[in-house]
Design an enzyme around this catalytic site. Structure first.
Site, PDB file in Angstrom:
ATOM      1  N   LYS A  22       0.839  -1.209   0.000  1.00 33.97           N
ATOM      2  CA  LYS A  22       0.000   0.000   0.000  1.00 33.97           C
ATOM      3  C   LYS A  22       0.872   1.257   0.000  1.00 33.97           C
ATOM      4  O   LYS A  22       0.619   2.202  -0.762  1.00 33.97           O
ATOM      5  CB  LYS A  22      -0.889   0.003   1.246  1.00 33.97           C
ATOM      6  N   ASN A  23       1.903   1.270   0.848  1.00 31.96           N
ATOM      7  CA  ASN A  23       2.713   2.485   1.002  1.00 31.96           C
ATOM      8  C   ASN A  23       3.652   2.722  -0.169  1.00 31.96           C
ATOM      9  O   ASN A  23       4.327   3.746  -0.235  1.00 31.96           O
ATOM     10  CB  ASN A  23       3.499   2.435   2.314  1.00 31.96           C
ATOM     11  N   ARG A  92      -4.280  10.640   5.084  1.00 23.98           N
ATOM     12  CA  ARG A  92      -3.228  11.634   5.096  1.00 23.98           C
ATOM     13  C   ARG A  92      -2.322  11.561   3.864  1.00 23.98           C
ATOM     14  O   ARG A  92      -1.765  12.561   3.424  1.00 23.98           O
ATOM     15  CB  ARG A  92      -2.396  11.455   6.367  1.00 23.98           C
ATOM     16  N   ASP A 304       5.466   0.418  12.203  1.00 24.25           N
ATOM     17  CA  ASP A 304       4.243  -0.244  11.755  1.00 24.25           C
ATOM     18  C   ASP A 304       4.176  -1.715  12.175  1.00 24.25           C
ATOM     19  O   ASP A 304       3.157  -2.367  11.963  1.00 24.25           O
ATOM     20  CB  ASP A 304       4.109  -0.153  10.227  1.00 24.25           C
ATOM     21  N   ILE A 326       8.946   6.870  16.985  1.00 20.57           N
ATOM     22  CA  ILE A 326       8.473   7.514  15.760  1.00 20.57           C
ATOM     23  C   ILE A 326       7.202   8.325  16.003  1.00 20.57           C
ATOM     24  O   ILE A 326       7.116   9.492  15.620  1.00 20.57           O
ATOM     25  CB  ILE A 326       8.218   6.468  14.648  1.00 20.57           C
ATOM     26  N   ARG A 396      -7.925  -0.698   5.690  1.00 24.05           N
ATOM     27  CA  ARG A 396      -7.077   0.315   5.051  1.00 24.05           C
ATOM     28  C   ARG A 396      -5.755  -0.276   4.587  1.00 24.05           C
ATOM     29  O   ARG A 396      -5.146   0.236   3.640  1.00 24.05           O
ATOM     30  CB  ARG A 396      -6.788   1.472   6.020  1.00 24.05           C
TER      31      ARG A 396
END
Length: 419
Positions: A22-23, A92, A304, A326, A396
């Protein structure tokens, strides 16, 4: 609203294929705004965030067609350079249209993205970089407006190695006049994947994958075909699923090199891991031990993966300290784990975890994407029934996670909540 109902205690066994990242997909889809032509992107995951970026790109004037995991995206006829609040507020990463629009059109207007459940994550570093590249930036009525005749190369030092900031600057720099140097750049594999796409488009980039990149601007960019890299966070989550249930799981289409920090910690905890090219096999015996972790920018231990690793530590032998460096608010899953019988206390940026022999199923609530995955993992190993509310968070970032877990033998279903 959907919920997951899990009956724990099943060993997970079998093989699954890891989805596209996804990223990585999100910035690559936004990069298609730069070239004003058609592009083909393979291995796009079916996720809520991909649907959001689709709506945003179509609202700007892109043509979008999808065939299973492949997206055909044409940015020839962009009709507006404005990203509205109702789309940006839900994700975002929508901020990633800022650099491409400013580079190609000299103008962009974007609703300011709010914070998110895990921290503020402001975009000041993105805006400071665009200012250094000659853009005039104004903020009013909740929108940021970027105007520039032509972006110019600049030397940009990032106070924090922000991932989306690095990506936005890269995309802005490829069409700028002259040379841009990005120092203290983020080094995540997803940034290298984006750099590879930009090079396919004709960009001149040196140093991708390091903390210092040099980008020489070009006048135009061409269309591209590209296959998105595997999702290292999904892969890491399923590695932990195999270990926490004392099962044996084989991951296909995973990249072990991206999981170096996690694999090291899992081995320290007592997991057995075999690597064969893009296959990773993980299993565990009955004795897992607690190990300390500290989240750091890549190639360190990924923030994550912190919540998922905590679920494993909650049922391991001994005591460990999990340090989050983070995000300032990324321990919201702790209270829900404690409802299931975990022994965890928070001291500032540290979670002190004392392993327990068993967790008990309970009704719990997901607060963010990775917290959701943590609770699913805890549910898989807990005695009795766990009901997880608000699983839209997990949609998501994970492609039909309940179906993949069921294929491995988990007792998990998706059902409508009573409320």
């Amino acid at each position: 609203m959907d919920q997951f109902i899990i009956h724990g205690g099943q060993k997970l066994e079998g093989e699954i294929s890891i989805s596209g990242a996804k990223n990585s997909a999100l910035p690559i889809l936004c990069a298609s705004l730069l070239n004003g032509t058609s592009n083909i992107i393979h291995n796009i995951p079916q996720l809520r965030d991909i649907q959001t970026i689709k709506k945003l790109l179509i609202s700007l004037g892109c043509k979008w067609e999808r065939d299973d995991k492949t997206v055909y995206l044409d940015s020839t006829n962009i009709s507006t350079m404005q990203a509205p609040y109702d789309l940006v507020k839900t994700m975002r990463a929508s901020v990633l249209v800022l650099g491409p629009l400013a580079a190609r059109f000299g103008y962009a207007r974007l609703s300011l993205p709010g914070g998110c459940a895990i921290g503020a994550r402001p975009i000041n570093l993105h805006l400071d970089a665009l200012r250094k590249m000659g853009a005039e930036i104004t903020l009013s009525s909740g929108y940021v407006e970027v105007k520039v005749k032509k972006l110019k190369g600049a030397r940009i030092y990032l106070d924090i190695p922000t991932v989306t900031g690095t990506e936005n600057i890269m995309m802005a720099a490829v069409l700028a006049d002259g040379e841009t140097v990005i120092e203290n750049a983020a080094m995540e594999p997803e940034i290298t994947d984006l750099a590879n796409v930009l090079v396919k488009m004709g960009a001149k980039i040196k140093g991708q994958g390091t903390d210092s990149m040099i980008i020489k601007g070009v006048k135009t960019l061409r269309g591209f075909k590209h296959t998105v890299i595997p999702d290292r966070i999904e892969a890491g989550t399923f590695l932990i699923a195999g270990v926490i249930t004392k099962g044996k799981v084989v991951l296909r289409n995973a990249d072990p090199a991206q999981l170096y920090a996690l694999i090291g910690k899992l081995r320290n905890a007592g997991a057995n891991i075999k690597i064969n090219k893009e296959l990773i096999t993980i299993s565990a015996n009955d004795k897992l031990r607690c190990v300390d972790i500290k989240t750091l920018p890549y190639p360190g231990f990924a923030t994550d993966m912190q919540a998922q690793f905590m679920a494993l530590m909650a049922v391991s032998d001994g005591l460990c300290v999990i340090t989050e460096t983070i995000f300032e608010n990324r321990f919201m899953h702790v209270s829900e784990l404690c409802r299931m019988g975990a022994n965890i206390r928070i001291e500032g940026a540290h979670a002190i975890v004392t392993g327990v022999k068993k967790l008990s199923g309970a009704p719990v609530m997901a607060t963010d994407l990775r917290a959701s995955a943590c609770l699913v993992l805890a549910g898989l190993v807990a005695e009795g029934e766990t009901r997880i509310q608000r699983v839209y968070h997990i949609d998501r970032g994970y492609v039909r996670i309940e179906e993949k877990l069921r294929a491995l033998g988990a007792d998990i279903i998706r059902a409508k909540s009573a409320h």
